[in-house]
Design a protein around this motif. Structure first.
Motif, short mmCIF file in Angstrom:
data_model
loop_
_atom_site.label_atom_id
_atom_site.label_comp_id
_atom_site.label_asym_id
_atom_site.label_seq_id
_atom_site.Cartn_x
_atom_site.Cartn_y
_atom_site.Cartn_z
N VAL A 46 0.76 -1.16 0.20
CA VAL A 46 0.02 -0.04 -0.05
C VAL A 46 0.79 1.38 0.17
CG1 VAL A 46 -1.93 -0.88 0.81
CG2 VAL A 46 -0.60 -0.28 2.62
N ASP A 47 2.13 1.30 0.50
CA ASP A 47 2.88 2.55 0.49
C ASP A 47 4.31 2.30 0.65
OD1 ASP A 47 3.13 5.25 0.34
OD2 ASP A 47 2.32 5.65 2.17
N VAL A 48 5.10 3.23 -0.16
CA VAL A 48 6.42 3.06 -0.17
C VAL A 48 6.95 4.44 0.07
CG1 VAL A 48 8.84 2.49 -0.96
CG2 VAL A 48 6.74 0.96 -1.76
N TYR A 49 7.52 4.92 1.14
CA TYR A 49 8.16 6.34 1.27
C TYR A 49 9.17 6.45 2.02
CZ TYR A 49 5.68 5.97 5.73
OH TYR A 49 5.39 5.57 7.25
N TRP A 50 10.21 7.66 1.69
CA TRP A 50 11.43 7.67 2.38
C TRP A 50 11.19 8.64 3.74
CZ3 TRP A 50 16.39 5.93 1.51
CH2 TRP A 50 16.39 4.99 0.47
N LYS A 51 12.03 8.66 4.79
CA LYS A 51 11.90 9.72 5.86
C LYS A 51 13.23 9.80 6.41
CE LYS A 51 8.62 10.23 9.53
NZ LYS A 51 7.63 9.47 10.22
N GLN A 52 13.64 11.08 6.80
CA GLN A 52 15.02 11.27 7.34
C GLN A 52 14.93 10.82 8.63
OE1 GLN A 52 18.01 12.18 5.23
NE2 GLN A 52 18.73 11.65 7.68
N GLY A 53 15.75 10.00 9.13
CA GLY A 53 15.79 9.80 10.50
C GLY A 53 17.15 10.18 11.34
N GLU A 54 17.30 9.87 12.63
CA GLU A 54 18.28 10.22 13.10
C GLU A 54 19.55 9.42 12.73
OE1 GLU A 54 18.23 10.93 17.31
OE2 GLU A 54 16.40 11.75 17.35
N GLY A 55 20.54 9.81 11.75
CA GLY A 55 21.65 9.10 11.65
C GLY A 55 21.31 8.03 10.47
N TYR A 56 20.05 7.92 10.14
CA TYR A 56 19.83 7.04 8.78
C TYR A 56 18.80 7.84 8.07
CZ TYR A 56 21.88 3.02 11.41
OH TYR A 56 22.73 2.01 12.01
N ARG A 57 18.63 7.21 6.73
CA ARG A 57 17.78 7.62 5.76
C ARG A 57 16.82 6.12 5.85
NH1 ARG A 57 19.98 7.93 0.73
NH2 ARG A 57 21.67 6.82 1.71
N MET A 58 15.58 6.52 6.06
CA MET A 58 14.63 5.45 6.28
C MET A 58 13.57 5.19 5.13
SD MET A 58 13.83 5.88 10.29
CE MET A 58 12.97 7.09 10.09
N CYS A 59 13.53 3.93 4.44
CA CYS A 59 12.65 3.56 3.57
C CYS A 59 11.52 2.60 4.31
CB CYS A 59 13.40 2.96 2.30
SG CYS A 59 12.12 2.80 0.74
N PHE A 60 10.40 3.18 4.28
CA PHE A 60 9.25 2.60 4.74
C PHE A 60 8.53 1.58 3.77
CE2 PHE A 60 9.02 3.84 9.29
CZ PHE A 60 9.69 4.80 9.26
#
Lengths: 152, 197
Positions: B156-170
């Motif tokens: 249903v979804d794929v998105y990126w988010k900037q986290g602390e120390g990591y780039r996160m692909c959900f």
């Protein structure tokens, strides 16, 4: 198989609960064997959950780590234990925050945060959280449950 | 959703962007599971989906025992009969054993891992690891001994988010469960995060 001693609780009723009511806590001890057994019912045989070498080399973890769903199932139990037999778990949401390793112990706690009626049902929103033996928060969740009324 | 707006702000290598676009193009697809036999032919067998599909009482008790959950509702017919459920039921989270909702997030891992489950550092040098992020469940009907539970998983979804120390692909999957009577038993939304440094 030895006979299992099952748990039968006295029913909790909607009238007896308020926002702020704390649920009886639950203690879960993790071991390599329990994690491997969980793999056998989940159907996920990723060795990172029961093989030290894999966990270190492929996951950069100090030890095999418990399945997120193992912790999720344990967190939901703090609710199903409390509401049984006639309450119902309607929704459950949880997030694992810290890895859990063999020999870790989680204390799972819950608290009612909201009490309301809707569509003839008696709802409670409960927050649930799991603390490791050092106090670190390993998982956090929210459950929506219904309870019977004494008058029903 | 704010996450989607953020997607534009997360820095990505051309290879990562290509991966993101490929995954996004699969949104809406229903997961087709391998048969156990096909899975056995794989180099590394990781998953057998749907072990709890045939919800025998034996399997329900096994699930509960492994979780050290000895609620009499799952074990004691006489006790359960007197309850509002009218008989033995499975613990609500038994649905994990039918399908943990991570089929899509796990299947996409094939793009990041090479043979022997080794991350493809040649293509994705920043890739660190993946973990289960959040799962959300709704329960409509209890699972009872003798039920057959079908599950369908959709990406249903794929998105990126900037986290602390990591780039996160959900990566988010939605799974619906129904029993042999056609009743809707439950619904799950589960996500996994692919972490990139």
């Amino acid at each position: 198989m030895t006979e299992i001693k099952t748990m039968k609780r006295e029913q909790i009723y909607f009238e007896d609960v308020e926002a702020g009511t704390e649920l009886p806590f639950l203690i879960k001890k993790y071991s390599l064997m329990k994690m491997a057994l969980f793999a056998s019912v989940l159907g996920d045989w990723c060795p990172g959950h029961y093989d030290y070498k894999w966990a270190k080399e492929k996951f950069n973890q100090p030890a095999p780590f418990a399945y997120g769903f193992h912790i999720t199932a344990h967190c939901s139990q703090v609710l199903t234990d409390w509401i049984s037999p006639n309450g119902a778990l309607k929704k459950f949401k949880s997030r694992t925050l810290k890895p859990v390793y063999p020999n870790d112990t989680l204390t799972i706690r819950g608290k009612v945060i909201r009490k309301y009626g809707e569509g003839g049902e008696n709802y409670l929103d409960c927050e649930v959280w799991a603390e490791k033996q050092d106090g670190a928060l390993a998982a956090r969740g929210l459950g929506i449950i219904t309870l019977p009324r004494r008058s029903q | 959703m704010p996450e989607k707006e953020l997607a534009q702000e997360v820095r990505m290598t051309p290879e990562e962007r290509e991966l993101f676009e490929k995954w996004k193009s699969k949104i809406g697809q229903i997961f087709i599971s391998q048969s156990d036999q096909e899975a056995m032919d794989d180099e590394m067998v990781i998953y057998f989906w749907g072990l709890g599909r045939d919800a025998s009482w034996t399997w329900i008790k096994r699930w509960a025992t492994v979780n050290e959950d000895y609620n009499a509702l799952w074990f004691d017919e006489e006790y359960a009969k007197k309850s509002k459920w009218g008989g033995i039921i499975a613990p609500p989270l038994y649905l994990i054993s039918v399908n943990d909702g991570l089929q899509w997030p796990e299947r996409l891992a094939d793009d990041v891992y090479g043979p022997g489950m080794l991350p493809r550092r040649d293509k994705y040098p920043s890739y660190s690891h993946t973990f289960q992020a959040e799962s959300e469940w709704e329960f409509f009907e209890p699972v009872r001994p003798g039920d057959t539970i079908d599950a369908r998983s959709k990406l249903v979804d794929v998105y990126w988010k900037q986290g602390e120390g990591y780039r996160m692909c959900f990566v988010v999957g939605e799974t619906t469960y129904s029993n042999q009577k056609g009743q809707s038993v439950g619904r799950n939304r589960s996500s996994a995060v692919y972490l990139f440094k």
